[in-house]
Design a protein around this motif. Sequence first.
Motif, PDB file in Angstrom:
ATOM      1  N   VAL A   5     -80.522 -28.839  36.996  1.00 11.65           N
ATOM      2  CA  VAL A   5     -79.186 -29.257  36.985  1.00 11.65           C
ATOM      3  C   VAL A   5     -78.283 -27.822  37.212  1.00 11.65           C
ATOM      4  N   VAL A   6     -77.399 -28.123  38.016  1.00  8.71           N
ATOM      5  CA  VAL A   6     -76.269 -27.004  38.159  1.00  8.71           C
ATOM      6  C   VAL A   6     -75.130 -27.563  37.255  1.00  8.71           C
ATOM      7  N   PRO A   7     -75.054 -26.841  35.934  1.00  2.11           N
ATOM      8  CA  PRO A   7     -74.041 -27.301  34.981  1.00  2.11           C
ATOM      9  C   PRO A   7     -72.721 -27.130  35.452  1.00  2.11           C
ATOM     10  N   GLU A   8     -72.283 -26.308  36.454  1.00  4.17           N
ATOM     11  CA  GLU A   8     -71.089 -26.264  37.005  1.00  4.17           C
ATOM     12  C   GLU A   8     -70.547 -27.373  37.639  1.00  4.17           C
ATOM     13  N   GLN A   9     -71.518 -28.152  38.208  1.00  8.43           N
ATOM     14  CA  GLN A   9     -71.255 -29.234  39.028  1.00  8.43           C
ATOM     15  C   GLN A   9     -71.385 -30.572  38.276  1.00  8.43           C
ATOM     16  N   CYS A  10     -71.929 -30.392  37.149  1.00  8.03           N
ATOM     17  CA  CYS A  10     -72.152 -31.558  36.053  1.00  8.03           C
ATOM     18  C   CYS A  10     -70.757 -32.093  35.679  1.00  8.03           C
ATOM     19  N   ILE A  11     -70.429 -33.493  35.764  1.00  9.04           N
ATOM     20  CA  ILE A  11     -69.224 -33.860  34.921  1.00  9.04           C
ATOM     21  C   ILE A  11     -69.486 -34.673  33.743  1.00  9.04           C
ATOM     22  N   ALA A  12     -70.738 -34.671  33.247  1.00  7.53           N
ATOM     23  CA  ALA A  12     -71.160 -35.491  32.078  1.00  7.53           C
ATOM     24  C   ALA A  12     -71.090 -36.794  32.349  1.00  7.53           C
ATOM     25  N   CYS A  13     -71.333 -37.318  33.473  1.00  7.98           N
ATOM     26  CA  CYS A  13     -71.031 -38.820  33.790  1.00  7.98           C
ATOM     27  C   CYS A  13     -72.162 -39.709  33.003  1.00  7.98           C
ATOM     28  N   LEU A  15     -75.143 -40.646  33.977  1.00 10.08           N
ATOM     29  CA  LEU A  15     -76.318 -41.664  34.942  1.00 10.08           C
ATOM     30  C   LEU A  15     -77.626 -41.037  34.808  1.00 10.08           C
ATOM     31  N   CYS A  16     -77.832 -39.818  34.768  1.00  9.53           N
ATOM     32  CA  CYS A  16     -79.154 -39.159  34.990  1.00  9.53           C
ATOM     33  C   CYS A  16     -79.961 -39.438  33.625  1.00  9.53           C
ATOM     34  N   GLN A  17     -79.324 -39.132  32.565  1.00  6.90           N
ATOM     35  CA  GLN A  17     -80.117 -39.712  31.237  1.00  6.90           C
ATOM     36  C   GLN A  17     -80.563 -41.208  31.458  1.00  6.90           C
ATOM     37  N   LEU A  18     -79.514 -41.823  31.963  1.00  2.00           N
ATOM     38  CA  LEU A  18     -79.663 -43.505  31.777  1.00  2.00           C
ATOM     39  C   LEU A  18     -80.781 -43.573  32.525  1.00  2.00           C
ATOM     40  N   LYS A  19     -80.794 -43.125  33.742  1.00  2.00           N
ATOM     41  CA  LYS A  19     -82.038 -43.408  34.762  1.00  2.00           C
ATOM     42  C   LYS A  19     -83.292 -42.636  34.194  1.00  2.00           C
ATOM     43  N   ALA A  20     -83.474 -41.551  33.750  1.00  2.00           N
ATOM     44  CA  ALA A  20     -84.691 -40.579  33.488  1.00  2.00           C
ATOM     45  C   ALA A  20     -84.342 -40.160  32.218  1.00  2.00           C
ATOM     46  N   PRO A  21     -84.370 -40.963  31.263  1.00  2.37           N
ATOM     47  CA  PRO A  21     -84.223 -40.053  29.592  1.00  2.37           C
ATOM     48  C   PRO A  21     -85.375 -39.441  29.489  1.00  2.37           C
ATOM     49  N   GLU A  22     -86.629 -39.227  29.855  1.00  2.00           N
ATOM     50  CA  GLU A  22     -87.525 -38.598  29.867  1.00  2.00           C
ATOM     51  C   GLU A  22     -87.348 -37.098  30.295  1.00  2.00           C
ATOM     52  N   ILE A  23     -86.624 -37.100  31.401  1.00  2.00           N
ATOM     53  CA  ILE A  23     -86.334 -35.758  32.022  1.00  2.00           C
ATOM     54  C   ILE A  23     -85.231 -34.956  31.600  1.00  2.00           C
ATOM     55  N   GLY A  25     -81.643 -34.305  29.571  1.00  2.00           N
ATOM     56  CA  GLY A  25     -81.082 -34.541  28.138  1.00  2.00           C
ATOM     57  C   GLY A  25     -79.594 -33.826  28.500  1.00  2.00           C
ATOM     58  N   TYR A  26     -78.779 -33.778  27.213  1.00  2.00           N
ATOM     59  CA  TYR A  26     -77.314 -33.188  27.270  1.00  2.00           C
ATOM     60  C   TYR A  26     -77.237 -32.115  26.307  1.00  2.00           C
ATOM     61  N   ASP A  27     -76.481 -31.154  26.547  1.00  2.00           N
ATOM     62  CA  ASP A  27     -76.068 -30.241  25.510  1.00  2.00           C
ATOM     63  C   ASP A  27     -75.120 -30.658  24.807  1.00  2.00           C
ATOM     64  N   GLU A  28     -74.326 -29.940  23.699  1.00  2.00           N
ATOM     65  CA  GLU A  28     -73.355 -30.343  22.891  1.00  2.00           C
ATOM     66  C   GLU A  28     -72.126 -30.729  23.773  1.00  2.00           C
ATOM     67  N   ASP A  29     -71.895 -30.286  24.758  1.00  2.00           N
ATOM     68  CA  ASP A  29     -70.690 -30.692  25.658  1.00  2.00           C
ATOM     69  C   ASP A  29     -71.184 -31.954  26.701  1.00  2.00           C
ATOM     70  N   GLY A  30     -72.175 -32.306  26.564  1.00  2.00           N
ATOM     71  CA  GLY A  30     -72.203 -33.614  27.266  1.00  2.00           C
ATOM     72  C   GLY A  30     -73.111 -32.983  28.776  1.00  2.00           C
ATOM     73  N   ILE A  31     -73.081 -31.867  28.972  1.00  2.00           N
ATOM     74  CA  ILE A  31     -73.636 -31.382  30.354  1.00  2.00           C
ATOM     75  C   ILE A  31     -75.099 -31.650  30.600  1.00  2.00           C
ATOM     76  N   ALA A  32     -75.408 -32.246  31.406  1.00  2.00           N
ATOM     77  CA  ALA A  32     -77.104 -32.431  31.508  1.00  2.00           C
ATOM     78  C   ALA A  32     -77.942 -31.046  31.840  1.00  2.00           C
TER      79      ALA A  32
END
Length: 80
Positions: A5-13, A15-23, A25-32
Motif C-alpha cells: 500500500v502507498v500510505p500517502e495515497q490511502c485515505i483510510a476508507c 474497504l480493503c480490510q473489509l474485502k481482504a481482512p487476512e491481507i 490491516g491498519y495503523d493507528e491512523d487508519g492507514i492501510a
Amino acid sequence: MYTRVVPEQCIACGLCQLKAPEIFGYDEDGIAYVKLDNNQGTKEIPLPLLASFKAAYTACPTGAILRNDQPFPKDNKNSD
Ligand code: F3S
C-alpha cells in the motif's frame, strides 16, 4: 502476486480490510498496510487469498494498493 500500500495515497476508507481482512490491516491512523510482510511487498499472496485480494484491489478508490508479479524492491525507508 505481491502487493503493498502507498500510505500517502490511502485515505483510510476501510474497504480493503473489509474485502481482504487476512491481507490488510491498519495503523493507528487508519492507514492501510499489508499484514503479510509489514507492507514490504516481498511475500507472495497465498493462492486462497487471491480472490479477496483482487476484490480489495479493485475496491480501493484511490489506487493506493499496488500489485506486482514480482516482489517489490526493498523499501529503504524502513530498513535500519
Ligand atoms: Fe486505503 Fe484504499 Fe484500503 S484508500 S484503506 S488502501 S481501500
